[in-house]
Scaffold this motif. Structure first.
Motif, PDB file in Angstrom:
ATOM      1  N   LYS A 249       8.179  30.492  -9.266  1.00  0.00           N
ATOM      2  CA  LYS A 249       9.224  29.464  -9.222  1.00  0.00           C
ATOM      3  C   LYS A 249       8.916  28.445  -8.128  1.00  0.00           C
ATOM      4  N   PHE A 250       8.505  28.917  -6.970  1.00  0.00           N
ATOM      5  CA  PHE A 250       8.159  28.043  -5.859  1.00  0.00           C
ATOM      6  C   PHE A 250       6.949  27.179  -6.216  1.00  0.00           C
ATOM      7  N   GLU A 251       5.995  27.772  -6.915  1.00  0.00           N
ATOM      8  CA  GLU A 251       4.807  27.046  -7.320  1.00  0.00           C
ATOM      9  C   GLU A 251       5.171  25.887  -8.250  1.00  0.00           C
ATOM     10  N   ARG A 252       6.055  26.181  -9.175  1.00  0.00           N
ATOM     11  CA  ARG A 252       6.481  25.146 -10.123  1.00  0.00           C
ATOM     12  C   ARG A 252       7.209  24.018  -9.408  1.00  0.00           C
ATOM     13  N   GLU A 253       8.087  24.387  -8.470  1.00  0.00           N
ATOM     14  CA  GLU A 253       8.862  23.373  -7.762  1.00  0.00           C
ATOM     15  C   GLU A 253       7.967  22.548  -6.830  1.00  0.00           C
ATOM     16  N   TYR A 254       7.067  23.180  -6.124  1.00  0.00           N
ATOM     17  CA  TYR A 254       6.310  22.510  -5.083  1.00  0.00           C
ATOM     18  C   TYR A 254       5.140  21.721  -5.645  1.00  0.00           C
TER      19      TYR A 254
END
Length: 128
Positions: free
Chosen positions: A119-124
């Protein structure tokens, strides 16, 4: 007269030099020695059997009795009490003190799950 008292007595009475009593005393002295106890031994000593002495001096194996004794006492003292007793027996000098135990650092686990990383990868990074 002096010859009348000594010299020619009847042959039945003329046994030893000093008369009949001396002959009996000499016979008593010459009698065969009786088997008497040895004077060199300790009084009241009993002759022991060599086999009994061997069995008495033979080494005894105490392993079975010792194992029974050790296995019987299964009581384990409280850890705090044992530490207290050891501390009381210890000296007060620094050389008598035990080394300080350094707490081992456990590898810290992460609080995030694999899903949180995605999720963090997608957002960042902006990837789907």
């Amino acid at each position: 007269l002096p010859a009348a008292g000594r010299g020619k007595a009847p042959p039945g009475l003329q046994r030893g030099q000093d008369g009949p009593r001396a002959t009996g005393a000499a016979r008593r002295r010459k009698r065969a020695p009786e088997p008497s106890r040895n004077k060199a031994t300790v009084k009241g000593r009993v002759v022991k059997s060599a086999i009994e002495e061997y069995h008495k001096k033979k080494a005894v194996n105490h392993l079975r009795a010792n194992l029974q004794y050790m296995l019987k006492g299964r009581f384990v003292a409280n850890k705090a009490i044992t530490e207290q007793v050891l501390a009381q027996n210890r000296g007060r000098k620094s050389k008598d003190q035990p080394p300080k135990k350094v707490a081992k650092k456990k590898p810290e686990g992460t609080v995030f799950t694999e899903e949180d990383f995605r999720k963090f990868e997608r957002e960042y990074f902006g990837r789907p």
